[in-house]
Design an enzyme around this catalytic site. Structure first.
Site, PDB file in Angstrom:
ATOM      1  N   GLN A   1       4.030  11.075  -6.437  1.00 33.83           N
ATOM      2  CA  GLN A   1       5.139  10.152  -6.211  1.00 33.83           C
ATOM      3  C   GLN A   1       4.937   8.808  -6.908  1.00 33.83           C
ATOM      4  O   GLN A   1       5.533   7.813  -6.518  1.00 33.83           O
ATOM      5  CB  GLN A   1       5.307   9.902  -4.706  1.00 33.83           C
ATOM      6  CG  GLN A   1       5.574  11.143  -3.878  1.00 33.83           C
ATOM      7  CD  GLN A   1       5.590  10.827  -2.388  1.00 33.83           C
ATOM      8  OE1 GLN A   1       5.191   9.749  -1.956  1.00 33.83           O
ATOM      9  NE2 GLN A   1       6.071  11.775  -1.603  1.00 33.83           N
ATOM     10  N   CYS A   2       4.108   8.785  -7.947  1.00 30.55           N
ATOM     11  CA  CYS A   2       3.738   7.498  -8.545  1.00 30.55           C
ATOM     12  C   CYS A   2       4.938   6.704  -9.047  1.00 30.55           C
ATOM     13  O   CYS A   2       4.988   5.480  -8.912  1.00 30.55           O
ATOM     14  CB  CYS A   2       2.710   7.695  -9.651  1.00 30.55           C
ATOM     15  SG  CYS A   2       3.199   8.846 -10.950  1.00 30.55           S
ATOM     16  N   GLY A   3       5.914   7.390  -9.641  1.00 27.38           N
ATOM     17  CA  GLY A   3       7.094   6.690 -10.136  1.00 27.38           C
ATOM     18  C   GLY A   3       7.924   6.110  -9.010  1.00 27.38           C
ATOM     19  O   GLY A   3       8.364   4.953  -9.066  1.00 27.38           O
TER      20      GLY A   3
ATOM     21  N   SER B   1       5.977   3.171  -7.386  1.00 27.94           N
ATOM     22  CA  SER B   1       6.037   1.967  -8.232  1.00 27.94           C
ATOM     23  C   SER B   1       7.401   1.306  -8.117  1.00 27.94           C
ATOM     24  O   SER B   1       7.497   0.069  -8.067  1.00 27.94           O
ATOM     25  CB  SER B   1       5.741   2.339  -9.688  1.00 27.94           C
ATOM     26  OG  SER B   1       4.411   2.800  -9.829  1.00 27.94           O
TER      27      SER B   1
ATOM     28  N   HIS C   1       1.162   8.897 -15.463  1.00 25.11           N
ATOM     29  CA  HIS C   1       1.174   8.134 -14.215  1.00 25.11           C
ATOM     30  C   HIS C   1       2.107   6.947 -14.427  1.00 25.11           C
ATOM     31  O   HIS C   1       2.363   6.534 -15.564  1.00 25.11           O
ATOM     32  CB  HIS C   1      -0.263   7.671 -13.918  1.00 25.11           C
ATOM     33  CG  HIS C   1      -0.473   7.069 -12.575  1.00 25.11           C
ATOM     34  ND1 HIS C   1      -0.056   7.650 -11.397  1.00 25.11           N
ATOM     35  CD2 HIS C   1      -1.112   5.910 -12.205  1.00 25.11           C
ATOM     36  CE1 HIS C   1      -0.413   6.901 -10.379  1.00 25.11           C
ATOM     37  NE2 HIS C   1      -1.051   5.838 -10.829  1.00 25.11           N
TER      38      HIS C   1
END
Length: 219
Positions: free
Chosen positions: A44-46, A49, A141
């Site tokens: 779920q990095c996007g 962020s 990432h």
């Protein structure tokens, strides 16, 4: 080492002292807005962020972002391999004007944008310590960029991402090089039994990640 200029930013001061960053002892220009810590659960990095720029950077916000991204056909599990799609979510969930930037990041336009108070969401290849590396896109990432430090010799960006509680200080050139080589979806993911939502043309396509960033500025 003394980085007295960073005392007003405790999180930044901590990292400068911890890693003895002599190269930024005397910044020529600085712009920084601290971001909240939001840790990711799964790919779920996007979304994480992006949540850092929302009014409510909480677990509930991330769950709602994931629900919306799925409904829009942008993701299956939280993965975001399209800068265009993440930009559309940025327009829905933040108070900022968001647009996709296409091109090399180590550029005067990007430097001026950050020095004038802009923010960015940037995809890159993450090394084992989560700093930018060159892995052809296999470790793609996302990070949120909320500051810049310019010295006589170099330019650094200030980043947060979903796998660390600390602010990161990266060379803009290093981040730009990592961002510009996001060309291939990781083979181990490609041949796994897990489905991933990829844009047409893949990571290097017009809606992918290679040489892409999301610019965010106050309306």
């Amino acid at each position: 080492m003394s980085v007295s200029w960073a005392v007003m930013y405790p999180d930044l001061y901590k990292i400068c002292e911890l890693y003895q960053m002599y190269e930024i002892l005397y910044p020529k220009q600085l712009k920084y807005v601290p971001l909240p810590t939001v840790l990711q659960d799964g790919p779920q990095c996007g979304l994480v962020s992006l949540a850092m720029f929302s009014d409510n950077p909480s677990k509930d916000t991330i769950e709602y972002l994931l629900k919306t991204a799925r409904e829009c056909g942008y993701t299956y599990h939280g993965e975001m391999f399209s800068a265009s799609n993440l930009c559309e979510l940025s327009k829905k969930f933040t108070k900022f004007h968001a647009s996709v930037y296409s091109g090399y990041l180590n550029d005067n336009y990007i430097k001026d944008f950050l020095l004038n108070g802009g923010f960015m969401l940037v995809p890159y290849d993450a090394d084992k310590n989560h700093s930018p590396c060159l892995n052809n896109g296999h470790k793609a990432h996302w990070a949120a960029i909320s500051g810049i430090i310019e010295t006589e010799e170099s330019v650094f960006v200030l980043a947060k991402h979903g796998k660390s509680k600390n602010v990161a200080i990266w060379s803009l050139n290093t981040l730009a090089n990592s961002n510009s080589q996001l060309k291939e979806f990781a083979p181990d993911r490609k041949y796994s039994n897990i489905r991933y939502c990829l844009p047409e043309g893949g990571l290097a396509g017009p809606d992918g990640l290679c040489n892409k960033a999301i610019l965010m500025k106050t309306l």
